[in-house]
Write a protein that holds these residues in place. Structure first.
Motif, PDB file in Angstrom:
ATOM      1  N   UNK A 245     -79.961 -38.603 -23.000  1.00  0.00           N
ATOM      2  CA  UNK A 245     -80.653 -39.886 -22.831  1.00  0.00           C
ATOM      3  C   UNK A 245     -80.220 -40.510 -21.511  1.00  0.00           C
ATOM      4  N   UNK A 246     -81.156 -41.192 -20.860  1.00  0.00           N
ATOM      5  CA  UNK A 246     -80.842 -41.986 -19.680  1.00  0.00           C
ATOM      6  C   UNK A 246     -81.058 -43.450 -20.033  1.00  0.00           C
ATOM      7  N   UNK A 247     -79.972 -44.219 -20.128  1.00  0.00           N
ATOM      8  CA  UNK A 247     -80.049 -45.611 -20.536  1.00  0.00           C
ATOM      9  C   UNK A 247     -80.278 -46.522 -19.335  1.00  0.00           C
ATOM     10  N   UNK A 248     -80.786 -47.704 -19.629  1.00  0.00           N
ATOM     11  CA  UNK A 248     -81.025 -48.692 -18.598  1.00  0.00           C
ATOM     12  C   UNK A 248     -79.710 -49.221 -18.041  1.00  0.00           C
ATOM     13  N   UNK A 249     -79.740 -49.651 -16.787  1.00  0.00           N
ATOM     14  CA  UNK A 249     -78.538 -50.206 -16.162  1.00  0.00           C
ATOM     15  C   UNK A 249     -78.099 -51.507 -16.819  1.00  0.00           C
ATOM     16  N   UNK A 250     -79.025 -52.167 -17.526  1.00  0.00           N
ATOM     17  CA  UNK A 250     -78.719 -53.449 -18.145  1.00  0.00           C
ATOM     18  C   UNK A 250     -77.959 -53.312 -19.462  1.00  0.00           C
ATOM     19  N   UNK A 251     -77.818 -52.102 -19.957  1.00  0.00           N
ATOM     20  CA  UNK A 251     -77.142 -51.881 -21.235  1.00  0.00           C
ATOM     21  C   UNK A 251     -75.641 -51.742 -21.000  1.00  0.00           C
TER      22      UNK A 251
ATOM     23  N   UNK B 110     -72.085 -42.467 -31.316  1.00  0.00           N
ATOM     24  CA  UNK B 110     -71.224 -43.602 -30.965  1.00  0.00           C
ATOM     25  C   UNK B 110     -72.048 -44.744 -30.384  1.00  0.00           C
ATOM     26  N   UNK B 111     -73.022 -44.440 -29.518  1.00  0.00           N
ATOM     27  CA  UNK B 111     -73.859 -45.471 -28.911  1.00  0.00           C
ATOM     28  C   UNK B 111     -74.683 -46.195 -29.971  1.00  0.00           C
TER      29      UNK B 111
ATOM     30  N   UNK C  78     -66.577 -41.227 -20.433  1.00  0.00           N
ATOM     31  CA  UNK C  78     -66.703 -42.586 -19.920  1.00  0.00           C
ATOM     32  C   UNK C  78     -67.463 -42.595 -18.595  1.00  0.00           C
ATOM     33  N   UNK C  79     -67.167 -41.630 -17.742  1.00  0.00           N
ATOM     34  CA  UNK C  79     -67.847 -41.564 -16.453  1.00  0.00           C
ATOM     35  C   UNK C  79     -69.343 -41.337 -16.647  1.00  0.00           C
ATOM     36  N   UNK C  80     -69.717 -40.521 -17.623  1.00  0.00           N
ATOM     37  CA  UNK C  80     -71.130 -40.304 -17.919  1.00  0.00           C
ATOM     38  C   UNK C  80     -71.784 -41.576 -18.455  1.00  0.00           C
ATOM     39  N   UNK C  81     -71.117 -42.228 -19.408  1.00  0.00           N
ATOM     40  CA  UNK C  81     -71.693 -43.413 -20.033  1.00  0.00           C
ATOM     41  C   UNK C  81     -71.903 -44.535 -19.019  1.00  0.00           C
ATOM     42  N   UNK C  82     -70.998 -44.662 -18.080  1.00  0.00           N
ATOM     43  CA  UNK C  82     -71.145 -45.708 -17.061  1.00  0.00           C
ATOM     44  C   UNK C  82     -72.350 -45.448 -16.154  1.00  0.00           C
ATOM     45  N   UNK C  83     -72.797 -44.199 -16.090  1.00  0.00           N
ATOM     46  CA  UNK C  83     -74.022 -43.873 -15.365  1.00  0.00           C
ATOM     47  C   UNK C  83     -75.244 -43.881 -16.274  1.00  0.00           C
ATOM     48  N   UNK C  84     -75.050 -44.279 -17.538  1.00  0.00           N
ATOM     49  CA  UNK C  84     -76.156 -44.344 -18.476  1.00  0.00           C
ATOM     50  C   UNK C  84     -76.539 -43.019 -19.077  1.00  0.00           C
ATOM     51  N   UNK C  85     -75.703 -41.990 -18.927  1.00  0.00           N
ATOM     52  CA  UNK C  85     -75.982 -40.662 -19.463  1.00  0.00           C
ATOM     53  C   UNK C  85     -75.338 -40.502 -20.837  1.00  0.00           C
ATOM     54  N   UNK C  86     -76.140 -40.129 -21.814  1.00  0.00           N
ATOM     55  CA  UNK C  86     -75.645 -39.931 -23.173  1.00  0.00           C
ATOM     56  C   UNK C  86     -76.097 -38.558 -23.656  1.00  0.00           C
ATOM     57  N   UNK C  87     -75.160 -37.692 -23.942  1.00  0.00           N
ATOM     58  CA  UNK C  87     -75.513 -36.370 -24.466  1.00  0.00           C
ATOM     59  C   UNK C  87     -75.869 -36.485 -25.939  1.00  0.00           C
ATOM     60  N   UNK C  88     -76.928 -35.779 -26.324  1.00  0.00           N
ATOM     61  CA  UNK C  88     -77.428 -35.827 -27.703  1.00  0.00           C
ATOM     62  C   UNK C  88     -77.281 -34.424 -28.288  1.00  0.00           C
TER      63      UNK C  88
ATOM     64  N   UNK D  26     -84.589 -30.262 -26.961  1.00  0.00           N
ATOM     65  CA  UNK D  26     -85.081 -29.568 -25.765  1.00  0.00           C
ATOM     66  C   UNK D  26     -84.310 -30.060 -24.549  1.00  0.00           C
ATOM     67  N   UNK D  27     -83.971 -29.191 -23.637  1.00  0.00           N
ATOM     68  CA  UNK D  27     -83.231 -29.619 -22.437  1.00  0.00           C
ATOM     69  C   UNK D  27     -84.084 -30.515 -21.550  1.00  0.00           C
ATOM     70  N   UNK D  28     -83.439 -31.477 -20.920  1.00  0.00           N
ATOM     71  CA  UNK D  28     -84.128 -32.370 -19.999  1.00  0.00           C
ATOM     72  C   UNK D  28     -84.097 -31.736 -18.613  1.00  0.00           C
ATOM     73  N   UNK D  29     -85.280 -31.506 -18.039  1.00  0.00           N
ATOM     74  CA  UNK D  29     -85.351 -30.770 -16.781  1.00  0.00           C
ATOM     75  C   UNK D  29     -84.649 -31.500 -15.638  1.00  0.00           C
ATOM     76  N   UNK D  30     -84.680 -32.845 -15.685  1.00  0.00           N
ATOM     77  CA  UNK D  30     -84.097 -33.603 -14.584  1.00  0.00           C
ATOM     78  C   UNK D  30     -82.582 -33.705 -14.669  1.00  0.00           C
ATOM     79  N   UNK D  31     -82.015 -33.255 -15.769  1.00  0.00           N
ATOM     80  CA  UNK D  31     -80.568 -33.311 -15.934  1.00  0.00           C
ATOM     81  C   UNK D  31     -80.026 -31.899 -16.141  1.00  0.00           C
ATOM     82  N   UNK D  32     -79.209 -31.472 -15.255  1.00  0.00           N
ATOM     83  CA  UNK D  32     -78.597 -30.168 -15.415  1.00  0.00           C
ATOM     84  C   UNK D  32     -77.499 -30.244 -16.455  1.00  0.00           C
ATOM     85  N   UNK D  33     -77.290 -29.137 -17.107  1.00  0.00           N
ATOM     86  CA  UNK D  33     -76.226 -29.089 -18.112  1.00  0.00           C
ATOM     87  C   UNK D  33     -74.882 -29.388 -17.450  1.00  0.00           C
TER      88      UNK D  33
END
Length: 409
Positions: free
Chosen positions: A104-110, A133-134, A357-367, A373-380
């Protein structure tokens, strides 16, 4: 109420009888009721008796979707010769439900920063199941409390934990105390009335007596371990708090011990699952107990490594590492390498936590859900060196399966 025991179900299975659970039968009935609707190609007419008081399985759903759903009296339609032409046509553009995504890519406002103090379970969840957790910590979602109570391992495990807690509050000499059987019978009966009244229903007396016998045996086995290990102090349900890296953590261990040499230890009570925890110990994935041992060292300023073990209340068996100071353990295995001792596991958790933590601060949440299905814009993203291995699927007991997508690959 479900009448069959696990032994009877196994016997049925050997004879080729597939006994369906109530929830499974209810799902089949619902699908069967919708079969005419799914089979319709051009139109469908539903005939309902005018005095029918039971909700119609299809009509009730359609009225929840379409407003002002028209209805006709069959007598009037027959008199007007419009029986075959009465009806209405509705065109709907349905959007497919979203499929599970691996990120997931979360908004910067979250706000995604962790809390000041995390529990041991939420600390582990942020690493292994950050989406969970989120949803739980940040979104404030929680599992609903409505549902059919069941006489299952969860109920037995909860009762077992309560009995062990009460036992150590009342028997502090850690020997086979006089009157244990009468005390256990009285206390278990009280707890059953308060927390597991299903065991008082007709047909469950055998389960009640079986639970009493299992807990009595487990207490006896635990007393042997404490006696042979020269334990001089034991306290149940002890609150622990400390710091791992930059994060404050707290937890509550089932049984905190100290032997005659002043070395601390911890025992975690489980109802069953010996094979599961044996694999955890062998692979170094015993995260909860590793966190407990770290908090004990951190809060008590102990230099020595606390020893640890599991006690399984279902059959009184126990499990510990080869380096344990416990005696009388029924199953002892050694980690594959020195890195997998509690200190090494804690260090791996710390590395993985900072990585998350570094991922979450960029709004990245692994599901980590099934069929994502893999997200094409995000590499593993590969876990950092020295961190723990993250499974691709880890949603077996998630209450949020409907919030992570439907279908998938």
């Amino acid at each position: 109420k479900w009448p069959w025991s696990s032994e009877e179900l196994n016997a049925f299975g050997k004879c080729g009888v597939d006994v369906q659970f109530h929830s499974r039968l209810a799902s089949l009935y619902q699908l069967q009721a919708l079969k005419p609707l799914f089979s319709a190609r051009e139109s469908i007419k539903i005939l309902v008796h005018g005095r029918c008081e039971t909700p119609h399985p299809i009509l009730t759903r359609l009225r929840g979707i379409f407003e002002n759903l028209p209805s006709y009296r069959i007598e009037d339609s027959m008199a007007a010769n419009t029986l075959l032409t009465s009806g209405f046509l509705v065109e709907r553009n349905f959007q497919p439900l979203p499929e599970p995504k691996s990120w997931w890519q979360l908004s910067d406002q979250i706000d995604i920063e962790p809390r000041e103090i995390e529990s041991c379970s939420s600390y582990e969840k942020l690493i292994l199941q950050p989406w969970w957790w989120v949803l739980e910590v940040k979104a404030g979602f929680y599992e609903g409390k409505f549902g059919q109570p069941e006489v299952d391992n969860l109920m037995f495990g909860n009762l077992g934990h309560r009995v062990m807690e009460e036992y150590f509050h009342e028997y502090r000499n850690y020997t086979q105390s006089p009157g244990l059987e009468s005390w256990l019978e009285k206390r278990l009966n009280e707890l059953v009335k308060q927390e597991a009244a299903l065991l008082l229903l007709p047909g469950y007396r055998v389960k009640h007596e079986e639970l009493f016998a299992r807990l009595k045996y487990a207490i006896g086995r635990l007393e042997v371990i404490l006696d042979q290990s020269n334990i001089r102090q034991a306290d149940s349900e002890v609150r622990l708090q400390g710091t791992l890296g930059s994060q404050k953590i707290r937890g509550r261990c089932d049984l905190l011990l100290e032997d005659a040499s002043g070395v601390p230890g911890v025992i975690d009570f489980k109802w069953g699952g010996q094979n599961h925890y044996r694999k955890q110990l062998a692979s170094g994935n015993y995260f909860q107990l590793a966190l407990y041992t770290h908090l004990i060292k951190d809060s008590e300023n102990k230099e020595c490594e606390p020893f640890f073990a599991w006690l399984f209340l279902k059959d009184g068996s126990s499990l510990a590492a080869a380096s344990t100071s416990f005696h009388g353990i029924s199953d002892i295995i050694g980690p594959a390498s020195q890195v997998l001792d509690p200190s090494g596991v804690s260090r791996s958790l710390e590395i993985s936590y900072e990585w998350r933590l570094e991922q979450l601060r960029r709004g990245l949440v692994q599901v980590t859900v099934s069929n994502a299905r893999p997200v094409e814009s995000k590499e593993a993203i590969t876990p950092p060196e020295g961190g723990i291995e993250i499974p691709d699927e880890n949603d077996k007991f998630s209450p949020f399966s409907c919030l992570t997508g439907w279908g998938g690959a």
